[in-house]
Motif scaffolding. Structure first.
Motif, PDB file in Angstrom:
ATOM      1  N   GLY A 171      -8.172   3.260  -5.350  1.00  0.00           N
ATOM      2  CA  GLY A 171      -6.887   2.962  -4.730  1.00  0.00           C
ATOM      3  C   GLY A 171      -6.735   3.641  -3.390  1.00  0.00           C
ATOM      4  O   GLY A 171      -6.236   3.045  -2.430  1.00  0.00           O
ATOM      5  N   ALA A 172      -7.188   4.894  -3.289  1.00  0.00           N
ATOM      6  CA  ALA A 172      -7.077   5.628  -2.027  1.00  0.00           C
ATOM      7  C   ALA A 172      -7.922   4.980  -0.934  1.00  0.00           C
ATOM      8  O   ALA A 172      -7.481   4.860   0.216  1.00  0.00           O
ATOM      9  N   VAL A 173      -9.125   4.545  -1.281  1.00  0.00           N
ATOM     10  CA  VAL A 173      -9.989   3.889  -0.291  1.00  0.00           C
ATOM     11  C   VAL A 173      -9.340   2.602   0.202  1.00  0.00           C
ATOM     12  O   VAL A 173      -9.319   2.312   1.416  1.00  0.00           O
ATOM     13  N   PHE A 174      -8.797   1.818  -0.713  1.00  0.00           N
ATOM     14  CA  PHE A 174      -8.128   0.579  -0.329  1.00  0.00           C
ATOM     15  C   PHE A 174      -6.929   0.856   0.569  1.00  0.00           C
ATOM     16  O   PHE A 174      -6.728   0.192   1.596  1.00  0.00           O
ATOM     17  N   VAL A 175      -6.114   1.834   0.192  1.00  0.00           N
ATOM     18  CA  VAL A 175      -4.918   2.168   0.971  1.00  0.00           C
ATOM     19  C   VAL A 175      -5.297   2.610   2.381  1.00  0.00           C
ATOM     20  O   VAL A 175      -4.694   2.159   3.369  1.00  0.00           O
ATOM     21  N   VAL A 176      -6.293   3.477   2.502  1.00  0.00           N
ATOM     22  CA  VAL A 176      -6.708   3.962   3.828  1.00  0.00           C
ATOM     23  C   VAL A 176      -7.243   2.821   4.675  1.00  0.00           C
ATOM     24  O   VAL A 176      -6.944   2.718   5.870  1.00  0.00           O
ATOM     25  N   TRP A 177      -8.045   1.951   4.074  1.00  0.00           N
ATOM     26  CA  TRP A 177      -8.599   0.822   4.839  1.00  0.00           C
ATOM     27  C   TRP A 177      -7.488  -0.078   5.380  1.00  0.00           C
ATOM     28  O   TRP A 177      -7.486  -0.450   6.546  1.00  0.00           O
ATOM     29  N   VAL A 178      -6.549  -0.425   4.513  1.00  0.00           N
ATOM     30  CA  VAL A 178      -5.459  -1.309   4.926  1.00  0.00           C
ATOM     31  C   VAL A 178      -4.545  -0.610   5.920  1.00  0.00           C
ATOM     32  O   VAL A 178      -4.093  -1.211   6.906  1.00  0.00           O
ATOM     33  N   ALA A 179      -4.259   0.663   5.675  1.00  0.00           N
ATOM     34  CA  ALA A 179      -3.352   1.402   6.550  1.00  0.00           C
ATOM     35  C   ALA A 179      -3.914   1.543   7.952  1.00  0.00           C
ATOM     36  O   ALA A 179      -3.189   1.447   8.942  1.00  0.00           O
ATOM     37  N   ALA A 180      -5.216   1.769   8.060  1.00  0.00           N
ATOM     38  CA  ALA A 180      -5.836   1.963   9.369  1.00  0.00           C
ATOM     39  C   ALA A 180      -6.122   0.652  10.082  1.00  0.00           C
ATOM     40  O   ALA A 180      -6.060   0.579  11.312  1.00  0.00           O
ATOM     41  N   ALA A 181      -6.452  -0.394   9.316  1.00  0.00           N
ATOM     42  CA  ALA A 181      -6.748  -1.724   9.874  1.00  0.00           C
ATOM     43  C   ALA A 181      -7.760  -1.639  11.018  1.00  0.00           C
ATOM     44  O   ALA A 181      -7.591  -2.267  12.066  1.00  0.00           O
ATOM     45  N   ILE A 182      -8.830  -0.873  10.792  1.00  0.00           N
ATOM     46  CA  ILE A 182      -9.820  -0.654  11.841  1.00  0.00           C
ATOM     47  C   ILE A 182     -10.445  -1.959  12.307  1.00  0.00           C
ATOM     48  O   ILE A 182     -10.762  -2.128  13.493  1.00  0.00           O
TER      49      ILE A 182
ATOM     50  N   VAL B  44       0.834  -1.215   0.000  1.00  0.00           N
ATOM     51  CA  VAL B  44       0.000   0.000   0.000  1.00  0.00           C
ATOM     52  C   VAL B  44       0.863   1.257   0.000  1.00  0.00           C
ATOM     53  O   VAL B  44       0.367   2.344  -0.342  1.00  0.00           O
ATOM     54  N   VAL B  45       2.139   1.141   0.360  1.00  0.00           N
ATOM     55  CA  VAL B  45       3.020   2.320   0.373  1.00  0.00           C
ATOM     56  C   VAL B  45       3.262   2.842  -1.046  1.00  0.00           C
ATOM     57  O   VAL B  45       2.942   4.006  -1.346  1.00  0.00           O
ATOM     58  N   PRO B  46       3.826   2.038  -1.964  1.00  0.00           N
ATOM     59  CA  PRO B  46       3.987   2.577  -3.330  1.00  0.00           C
ATOM     60  C   PRO B  46       2.657   2.808  -4.024  1.00  0.00           C
ATOM     61  O   PRO B  46       2.540   3.735  -4.833  1.00  0.00           O
ATOM     62  N   LEU B  47       1.650   2.005  -3.712  1.00  0.00           N
ATOM     63  CA  LEU B  47       0.334   2.220  -4.314  1.00  0.00           C
ATOM     64  C   LEU B  47      -0.236   3.564  -3.878  1.00  0.00           C
ATOM     65  O   LEU B  47      -0.739   4.345  -4.704  1.00  0.00           O
ATOM     66  N   GLY B  48      -0.152   3.856  -2.580  1.00  0.00           N
ATOM     67  CA  GLY B  48      -0.647   5.127  -2.081  1.00  0.00           C
ATOM     68  C   GLY B  48       0.109   6.306  -2.658  1.00  0.00           C
ATOM     69  O   GLY B  48      -0.491   7.333  -3.021  1.00  0.00           O
ATOM     70  N   ALA B  49       1.430   6.183  -2.746  1.00  0.00           N
ATOM     71  CA  ALA B  49       2.223   7.267  -3.323  1.00  0.00           C
ATOM     72  C   ALA B  49       1.876   7.482  -4.788  1.00  0.00           C
ATOM     73  O   ALA B  49       1.822   8.620  -5.277  1.00  0.00           O
ATOM     74  N   THR B  50       1.617   6.382  -5.500  1.00  0.00           N
ATOM     75  CA  THR B  50       1.300   6.488  -6.924  1.00  0.00           C
ATOM     76  C   THR B  50      -0.018   7.195  -7.157  1.00  0.00           C
ATOM     77  O   THR B  50      -0.126   8.072  -8.030  1.00  0.00           O
ATOM     78  N   VAL B  51      -1.041   6.843  -6.390  1.00  0.00           N
ATOM     79  CA  VAL B  51      -2.334   7.514  -6.582  1.00  0.00           C
ATOM     80  C   VAL B  51      -2.291   8.944  -6.041  1.00  0.00           C
ATOM     81  O   VAL B  51      -3.083   9.792  -6.471  1.00  0.00           O
ATOM     82  N   LEU B  52      -1.358   9.217  -5.123  1.00  0.00           N
ATOM     83  CA  LEU B  52      -1.220  10.566  -4.587  1.00  0.00           C
ATOM     84  C   LEU B  52      -0.607  11.514  -5.610  1.00  0.00           C
ATOM     85  O   LEU B  52      -1.096  12.630  -5.825  1.00  0.00           O
TER      86      LEU B  52
END
Length: 416
Positions: free
Chosen positions: A346-357, A325-333
């Motif tokens: 991509g942003a929704v997926f990255v936030v979900w995985v990053a937060a791991a709520i 999710v790190v390079p994926l998040g940077a790429t969509v950013l």
């Protein structure tokens, strides 16, 4: 370079590394900040495996005395663990963390970040992105393997002196130290799942690079088999039998397609095989989608999508494996030119995985996952479902983008 600029660069590099060192004792249970003593349980497994190997023991059956954890990687990784035995524990933990920080910075730099934005984003990843924080606190190798693949397959500015022929590609001013595919082959030899990048290269018709990766992985595996024949054969049998020697597939922290099936439909014969088949299909489909974006001149997006596909395909993909999710998040950013639907998904997926709520909302462990209520089952599989949705959107939008003419060899990007 002036003294001020040198100090500025050093500060930017140091910021995420200091953040990692500071949070390390708090990221896992039983760690202590003073005296500084983090609980890097997986790094302890690597060190213990090195001791077992030096003592002539069986690395396939050995488990750490305190945590009863097994070494689950191919035998070549056990050989690489031997040097760790000779480094004092605290020094090893510091060096491991520093190297993780540098690898994280490298991946984000290759994704297009520079200066303080690079430093600040890396620091944010260190502090709040669950896969990164967990990987470093466990003492895992996920960030290292990701950096190897990115260095191998994604073009970027040279970091080491030029070696070999000059390359006309982008900001790469010359040849490379190793042929493209070598680092990917090394990562596949250390941990099997990066072999899916070879499938991506084949779909992209990068025959030479795929062949190099396969030959590298095969050469390393054969050489290891000569030195450790019993362990190599034993590992192959375990791999083919599906025995991962880790936690159960239904465990909440497992976010693979197999986990989706067993948590929704329970344990049993057909569920297990259906989950494996679904994972394999997701892996192949993800590799193909990645090749679509590869041919369209987006190598970082391509390897990020393929990295996601390896996680969906693997029978066990713990939350800390999702460092892609790190390079994926940077790429969509930074990728303002990418389709909006792809960036938002991509942003929704990255936030979900990053937060791991989900890991803080749902109970987990002791097989409680098998008794989840329907809403708990649904929440537990949101991550993999979002991953599939991202691959679907990437395929749909990728078909609408005009591919760049493929008139040159793969960009010489890697170990420079």
């Amino acid at each position: 370079m002036s003294g001020t600029s040198v100090a500025g660069v050093a500060a930017r590099i140091a910021l995420p590394i200091v953040a990692l060192l500071a949070i390390l004792p708090f990221a896992q249970s039983y760690g202590e900040f003073w005296p500084w003593q983090p609980n890097t349980v997986d790094l302890d497994v690597y060190v213990y495996t090195g001791h077992v190997l030096l003592g002539g023991g069986d690395i396939l059956t050995a488990r750490t005395p305190d945590t009863a954890l097994a070494f689950i990687y191919p035998p070549v990784a056990a050989l690489l663990s031997v040097p760790l035995v000779f480094v004092p524990q605290t020094l090893l933990q510091v060096l491991w963390t520093v190297l993780n920080g540098l690898a994280l910075l490298f991946v984000l730099h290759r994704a297009g970040l520079r200066g303080w934005p690079l430093s600040l984003l890396a620091t944010v990843c260190a502090l709040v992105v669950e896969p990164v924080r967990a990987t470093v606190s466990f003492g895992q190798i996920n960030v290292f393997l990701m950096a190897l693949v990115v260095a191998d397959l994604v073009p970027g500015r040279r970091w080491l002196p030029r070696f070999g022929r000059r390359s006309p590609v982008g900001d790469d001013p010359g040849g490379r130290l190793l042929p493209t595919g070598v680092l990917t082959g090394i990562s596949a030899a250390i941990k099997v799942t990066p072999a899916l990048f070879v499938v991506m290269l084949l779909f992209a018709r990068r025959w030479r690079e795929a062949r190099t990766a396969v030959l590298t992985a095969a050469a390393i595996t054969v050489a290891t088999a000569v030195v450790m024949p019993r362990e190599t054969i034993g590992f192959a049998k375990l791999l083919l039998s599906g025995d991962t020697r880790t936690g159960p597939a239904h465990f909440l922290m497992n976010q693979s397609m197999l986990a989706v099936v067993v948590r929704l439909f329970g344990l049993g014969g057909w569920q297990h095989y259906a989950g494996l088949a679904l994972g394999a299909a997701a892996g192949v489909a993800g590799a193909y989608v990645a090749s679509v974006w590869w041919r369209r001149g987006e190598p970082m997006l391509a390897v990020s999508l393929c990295g996601l596909a390896t996680l969906l395909a693997s029978p066990l993909s713990w939350t800390h494996h999702f460092v892609w999710v790190v390079p994926l998040g940077a790429t969509v950013l930074v990728g303002s030119h990418l389709p909006r639907s792809l960036r938002w998904t991509g942003a929704v997926f990255v936030v979900w995985v990053a937060a791991a709520i989900f890991k803080y909302v749902l109970p987990w462990g002791s097989d409680v996952e098998l008794s989840y209520a329907p809403w708990q089952q649904a929440l537990s599989v949101v991550g993999p479902v979002l991953g599939l949705a991202l691959l679907a959107v990437a395929y749909a939008t990728g078909r609408q983008v005009t591919p760049e003419p493929d008139r040159r060899p793969l960009a010489d990007a890697a170990v420079k």
